[in-house]
Design an enzyme around this catalytic site. Sequence first.
Site, mmCIF file in Angstrom:
data_model
loop_
_atom_site.group_PDB
_atom_site.id
_atom_site.type_symbol
_atom_site.label_atom_id
_atom_site.label_comp_id
_atom_site.label_asym_id
_atom_site.label_seq_id
_atom_site.Cartn_x
_atom_site.Cartn_y
_atom_site.Cartn_z
ATOM 1 N N ILE A 291 -35.415 -60.136 44.121
ATOM 2 C CA ILE A 291 -35.502 -61.519 43.665
ATOM 3 C C ILE A 291 -36.850 -61.670 42.970
ATOM 4 O O ILE A 291 -37.898 -61.409 43.576
ATOM 5 C CB ILE A 291 -35.377 -62.510 44.830
ATOM 6 C CG1 ILE A 291 -34.031 -62.338 45.546
ATOM 7 C CG2 ILE A 291 -35.549 -63.950 44.338
ATOM 8 C CD1 ILE A 291 -33.911 -63.143 46.831
ATOM 9 N N ASN B 170 -22.028 -58.930 38.496
ATOM 10 C CA ASN B 170 -21.594 -57.540 38.633
ATOM 11 C C ASN B 170 -20.469 -57.399 39.651
ATOM 12 O O ASN B 170 -19.518 -56.634 39.439
ATOM 13 C CB ASN B 170 -22.767 -56.648 39.032
ATOM 14 C CG ASN B 170 -23.823 -56.515 37.960
ATOM 15 O OD1 ASN B 170 -25.025 -56.549 38.253
ATOM 16 N ND2 ASN B 170 -23.420 -56.368 36.705
ATOM 17 N N ARG C 196 -28.697 -48.907 40.491
ATOM 18 C CA ARG C 196 -30.083 -48.534 40.803
ATOM 19 C C ARG C 196 -30.950 -49.763 41.002
ATOM 20 O O ARG C 196 -31.957 -49.741 41.714
ATOM 21 C CB ARG C 196 -30.675 -47.654 39.704
ATOM 22 C CG ARG C 196 -30.786 -48.354 38.355
ATOM 23 C CD ARG C 196 -31.618 -47.595 37.332
ATOM 24 N NE ARG C 196 -31.673 -48.314 36.070
ATOM 25 C CZ ARG C 196 -32.523 -49.307 35.806
ATOM 26 N NH1 ARG C 196 -33.390 -49.690 36.710
ATOM 27 N NH2 ARG C 196 -32.501 -49.917 34.638
ATOM 28 N N SER C 197 -30.591 -50.883 40.327
ATOM 29 C CA SER C 197 -31.426 -52.065 40.301
ATOM 30 C C SER C 197 -30.536 -53.288 40.103
ATOM 31 O O SER C 197 -29.602 -53.252 39.304
ATOM 32 C CB SER C 197 -32.429 -51.949 39.139
ATOM 33 O OG SER C 197 -33.121 -53.156 38.924
ATOM 34 N N ASN C 198 -30.833 -54.366 40.838
ATOM 35 C CA ASN C 198 -30.012 -55.577 40.709
ATOM 36 C C ASN C 198 -30.870 -56.829 40.838
ATOM 37 O O ASN C 198 -31.527 -57.043 41.856
ATOM 38 C CB ASN C 198 -28.916 -55.582 41.767
ATOM 39 C CG ASN C 198 -27.904 -56.694 41.571
ATOM 40 O OD1 ASN C 198 -27.636 -57.459 42.488
ATOM 41 N ND2 ASN C 198 -27.318 -56.792 40.400
ATOM 42 N N CYS D 243 -28.251 -50.025 34.714
ATOM 43 C CA CYS D 243 -28.484 -50.556 36.064
ATOM 44 C C CYS D 243 -27.288 -50.226 36.959
ATOM 45 O O CYS D 243 -27.427 -49.567 37.969
ATOM 46 C CB CYS D 243 -28.720 -52.063 36.006
ATOM 47 S SG CYS D 243 -30.192 -52.544 35.085
ATOM 48 N N ALA E 2 -36.550 -61.719 33.094
ATOM 49 C CA ALA E 2 -37.619 -60.750 32.859
ATOM 50 C C ALA E 2 -37.090 -59.614 32.003
ATOM 51 O O ALA E 2 -35.969 -59.162 32.177
ATOM 52 C CB ALA E 2 -38.149 -60.220 34.175
#
Length: 282
Positions: free
Chosen positions: A225, A194, A183-185, A157, A281
């Site tokens: 979110i 992070n 790329r994704s948070n 990520c 998730a």
Amino acid sequence: MSYADKVFIDMCRDIIDHGTDTRGEKVRPVWEDGTPAYTIKKFGVVNRYDLSKEFPALTLRRTAIKSCTDELLWIWQKKSNDIHELHSHIWDSWADEDGLIGKAYGYQMGVKHKYKEGMFDQVDRVIYDLKHNPYSRRIMTNIYVHQDLHEMNLYPCAYSMTFNVTKEQRSDRLTLNGILNQRSNDVLAANNWNVCQYAVLLHMLAQVCDMQVGEFVHVIADAHIYDRHVPMIEELIKREPLPAPKFWLNPEIKDFYQFTRNDVKLIGYETHEQIKDIPVAV
């Protein structure tokens, strides 16, 4: 009030009010019960933090500084993909029966590459350049290695750091700045985690390279979110921000490989109560 709180509140409000809802679309993540984990997302979020002014830990809820430092050192210092070398259990869901996460994260940091000056892994190359070529525009790491993606239990990520050195007027020391590309948070579960990790990294590298810290820039391609996190976020961002803590890093450490999670502290870190039982998730 903590500047990091303001950044977080503004980002969350923008995502909820103006983001794209993925409900009904084909998504990869699922909740523990097997239902799709939908998100509200924003593309291209950029947050800037001046580390010379304050440390960017949220006060809206507590960020566990020793635990996030431990994970950072697991990747950057131990260069490990073995969850048994971590003190926390945050990677358990992505580990195999041997406790390995494949050729991901720390594994990639430990791979040696050939340069004109010799063989270096990515971390040692960064430290070498900061000490010998501080004004280079090529001081960066990248762990999103396409040829190894099929052997990673989770695609990275936070995948790239770019370091840039400047010199402030009337200062006799260089200033270390850094950009984290992600790329994704997952904004609730991982955003400030992070931010604090890579703020700590900049402090550590600045200290061992006899520099001072400057700006940390966090670039997120997909800031999201999760649907089940929205009520938690709404409650969180209603809280009144508190003063930012002071950051302490053991001044005796001059070798990056000597740092431990016990060499960092947040002094005067007052926070609101923690949000518990956050669903994750997978």
